[in-house]
Design an enzyme around this catalytic site. Structure first.
Site, PDB file in Angstrom:
ATOM      1  N   GLY A 237      -9.809 -50.268  16.178  1.00 39.02           N
ATOM      2  CA  GLY A 237     -10.802 -50.505  17.223  1.00 39.02           C
ATOM      3  C   GLY A 237     -12.028 -49.629  17.182  1.00 39.02           C
ATOM      4  O   GLY A 237     -12.920 -49.769  18.022  1.00 39.02           O
ATOM      5  N   PRO A 280      -7.556 -48.775  11.416  1.00 40.05           N
ATOM      6  CA  PRO A 280      -8.947 -49.235  11.485  1.00 40.05           C
ATOM      7  C   PRO A 280      -9.232 -50.399  10.535  1.00 40.05           C
ATOM      8  O   PRO A 280      -8.719 -50.434   9.411  1.00 40.05           O
ATOM      9  CB  PRO A 280      -9.751 -47.992  11.061  1.00 40.05           C
ATOM     10  CG  PRO A 280      -8.803 -47.167  10.268  1.00 40.05           C
ATOM     11  CD  PRO A 280      -7.406 -47.471  10.747  1.00 40.05           C
ATOM     12  N   GLY A 281     -10.024 -51.335  10.988  1.00 43.55           N
ATOM     13  CA  GLY A 281     -10.453 -52.445  10.135  1.00 43.55           C
ATOM     14  C   GLY A 281     -11.966 -52.400  10.009  1.00 43.55           C
ATOM     15  O   GLY A 281     -12.530 -51.993   8.988  1.00 43.55           O
ATOM     16  N   ARG A 282     -12.632 -52.771  11.108  1.00 43.35           N
ATOM     17  CA  ARG A 282     -14.090 -52.849  11.133  1.00 43.35           C
ATOM     18  C   ARG A 282     -14.757 -51.554  10.663  1.00 43.35           C
ATOM     19  O   ARG A 282     -15.749 -51.587   9.937  1.00 43.35           O
ATOM     20  CB  ARG A 282     -14.531 -53.144  12.579  1.00 43.35           C
ATOM     21  CG  ARG A 282     -16.012 -53.396  12.746  1.00 43.35           C
ATOM     22  CD  ARG A 282     -16.396 -53.423  14.228  1.00 43.35           C
ATOM     23  NE  ARG A 282     -15.462 -54.103  15.062  1.00 43.35           N
ATOM     24  CZ  ARG A 282     -15.596 -55.369  15.474  1.00 43.35           C
ATOM     25  NH1 ARG A 282     -16.641 -56.066  15.110  1.00 43.35           N
ATOM     26  NH2 ARG A 282     -14.685 -55.913  16.253  1.00 43.35           N
ATOM     27  N   ARG A 319     -19.780 -64.646  14.655  1.00 39.40           N
ATOM     28  CA  ARG A 319     -19.714 -63.612  15.695  1.00 39.40           C
ATOM     29  C   ARG A 319     -20.811 -63.718  16.765  1.00 39.40           C
ATOM     30  O   ARG A 319     -20.523 -63.524  17.945  1.00 39.40           O
ATOM     31  CB  ARG A 319     -19.711 -62.215  15.075  1.00 39.40           C
ATOM     32  CG  ARG A 319     -18.506 -61.994  14.131  1.00 39.40           C
ATOM     33  CD  ARG A 319     -18.287 -60.541  13.753  1.00 39.40           C
ATOM     34  NE  ARG A 319     -17.828 -59.768  14.892  1.00 39.40           N
ATOM     35  CZ  ARG A 319     -18.578 -58.969  15.599  1.00 39.40           C
ATOM     36  NH1 ARG A 319     -19.850 -58.799  15.287  1.00 39.40           N
ATOM     37  NH2 ARG A 319     -18.083 -58.331  16.629  1.00 39.40           N
ATOM     38  N   TYR A 323     -19.100 -63.992  20.278  1.00 39.93           N
ATOM     39  CA  TYR A 323     -19.085 -62.771  21.105  1.00 39.93           C
ATOM     40  C   TYR A 323     -20.473 -62.300  21.505  1.00 39.93           C
ATOM     41  O   TYR A 323     -20.641 -61.158  21.902  1.00 39.93           O
ATOM     42  CB  TYR A 323     -18.422 -61.604  20.358  1.00 39.93           C
ATOM     43  CG  TYR A 323     -17.218 -61.936  19.517  1.00 39.93           C
ATOM     44  CD1 TYR A 323     -16.028 -62.335  20.109  1.00 39.93           C
ATOM     45  CD2 TYR A 323     -17.261 -61.825  18.125  1.00 39.93           C
ATOM     46  CE1 TYR A 323     -14.916 -62.614  19.333  1.00 39.93           C
ATOM     47  CE2 TYR A 323     -16.145 -62.102  17.346  1.00 39.93           C
ATOM     48  CZ  TYR A 323     -14.982 -62.502  17.952  1.00 39.93           C
ATOM     49  OH  TYR A 323     -13.891 -62.776  17.186  1.00 39.93           O
ATOM     50  N   CYS A 350     -25.176 -77.945  12.936  1.00 37.85           N
ATOM     51  CA  CYS A 350     -25.648 -78.918  13.899  1.00 37.85           C
ATOM     52  C   CYS A 350     -25.225 -78.511  15.312  1.00 37.85           C
ATOM     53  O   CYS A 350     -24.402 -79.183  15.935  1.00 37.85           O
ATOM     54  CB  CYS A 350     -25.029 -80.257  13.520  1.00 37.85           C
ATOM     55  SG  CYS A 350     -26.221 -81.546  13.587  1.00 37.85           S
TER      56      CYS A 350
END
Ligand code: LLP
Length: 420
Positions: A237, A280-282, A319, A323, A350
């Protein structure tokens, strides 16, 4: 006229060589992040493990990099697990997540000796016990706990609040029953607990609160039913820099808060400090990536706005529409020119909502210019779709000024491959 150079590579040259839209990932950045984790977490604190949350960005090459850097991997599906297996990722370093793992996925993970399951609910507990029994194996599990902490982030990427689809509620009746049940399972070894409060967090209070709640849980379980918590997985996170108002913190801002709180709470409650995992990823891949697009149609509505359309959009970066995520962009072939206009960058899908950037400052632009959108390394490629039957872009990995293709551009045939 100078071009935008990203980690030693001329982005306009990359666009020419590989075509657009194009994901570009910097291996140097990823490796730097992994080394910061090693130095400021793994070497600073004993009895710890860091796993990369592969949902942020996963390809075979990414799995190889993570393997080489000595981190573990968090997977949430049979597909992510399969990718890890394909590169010979050490299975004991895999943490298997998910709120509704299928029997097939569980079987695949049990057969291949995945290191830990993070069990989300009681149905899953029963499934794993049965399947582990079938193979006569003993499986390490953690319970995912929903700690009831409201993290400050977009509602769709909060996960630790009471009203969440994830995890077992921190409710004495439910939790104690679950732990007792797990302790009685012949093929399961309940090591401890996991929480993940949300994503893209720039504060550490949520982690501090969650750790305090977990320490209370550990104390209660020890006193009430004699269960000793040996492991605590504190999720991921950690926030990154997308726009000027969101500056990335160092890893230690989060991990020191977690480890110091845990130390204090364990001392206070007379508990043994558990083995700690972070996910952690992001934070590892987000700023490692950019996406290159070619500008096409430009529509000026006098006194209203100018729409600049690009050859990608919500298919390669959902994204902003999901979000309301904000991104920065640079006209890569005019990187040093004065910014004179404000435009809206529209995708080619579209959908009126397919807008990547609402207000971007740009120099004089024309069709054929190259737009680089920054910090697209996390949750772009991994969330990409074929909406409108647009093929997914290629992915290029760059390192020390050199580039290599790691995922080919999808073709129309690729998209139709499974159709009968
Ligand atoms: N561990 C667990 C159990 C998770 O659910 C997640 C993310 C992570 C670790 C890694 O979180 P990170 O460090 O990357 O924030 N698609 C959304 C993000 C969804 C995150 C889901 N879980 C987005 O694009 O913002």
């Amino acid at each position: 006229m100078s071009n935008f150079v990203f980690y030693g590579c001329d982005t306009v040259e990359l666009a020419k060589k590989y075509g657009t839209p194009l994901y570009v990932m910097s291996e140097d950045f990823i490796v730097d992040r992994c080394r910061e984790i090693r130095k400021d977490f793994l070497e600073k604190y004993d009895n710890t493990m860091a796993v990369y949350a592969s949902k942020a960005f996963l390809t075979k090459e990414m799995a190889r990099i993570i393997k080489r850097e000595g981190l573990g991997m968090d997977v949430v599906s049979g597909g992510e697990l399969y990718t890890a297996m394909e590169v010979g990722f050490p299975m004991d370093m895999i943490v298997f997540h998910g709120n509704n793992k299928s029997p097939d996925e569980i079987e695949m993970a049990v057969k291949n000796n995945v290191g830990r399951f993070v069990v989300d609910n009681i149905r899953e507990l029963d499934l794993i016990e049965d399947i582990a029994g079938k193979y006569d194996k003993r499986v390490n599990i953690l319970f995912r706990v929903c700690p009831g902490v409201d993290a400050h982030t977009h509602k769709y990427i909060q996960t630790g609040q009471v009203d969440s689809k994830f995890g077992i509620p921190l409710n004495e009746n439910i939790m104690h029953k679950a732990v007792k049940k797990a302790m009685s399972c012949k093929h399961l070894d309940l090591k401890g607990f996991h929480f993940h409060i949300g994503s893209q967090l720039h504060e550490n209070e949520g982690y501090i609160m969650a750790v305090k709640k977990m320490a209370e849980l550990m104390k209660e379980l020890k006193d009430d039913i004699g269960f000793i918590t040996k492991e605590l997985n504190t999720g991921g996170g950690y926030g990154i820099h997308y726009k000027d108002d969101e500056n990335r913190k160092n890893l230690a801002f989060y991990t020191d808060a977690i480890m110091n709180t845990l130390e204090e709470e364990c001392n206070k409650h007379g508990l043994q400090k558990p083995f700690v995992i972070i996910e952690p990823g992001r934070w590892i891949v987000g700023e490692a990536g950019i996406t290159l697009y070619t500008i096409g149609a430009i529509k000026e509505i006098p006194g209203v706005r100018t729409y600049v359309s690009i050859d990608g959009g919500m298919g390669d970066n959902p994204r902003p529409s999901l979000y309301q995520a904000k991104y920065e962009g640079i006209i890569a072939n005019k990187a040093d020119e004065k910014l004179t206009n404000t435009v809206t960058v529209a995708g080619k899908c579209c959908e009126s909502g397919d807008i990547l950037i609402w207000d971007l400052e740009v120099p004089e632009i024309k069709p054929g210019d190259i737009l680089a959108v920054l910090a697209t390394g996390a949750y772009n490629y991994s969330m990409a779709s074929n909406y409108n039957r647009n093929p997914r872009p290629a992915v290029v990995m760059i390192s020390k000024g050199m580039d290599r293709l790691i995922v080919k551009r999808e073709t129309y045939e690729d998209m139709l491959r499974n159709e009968i």
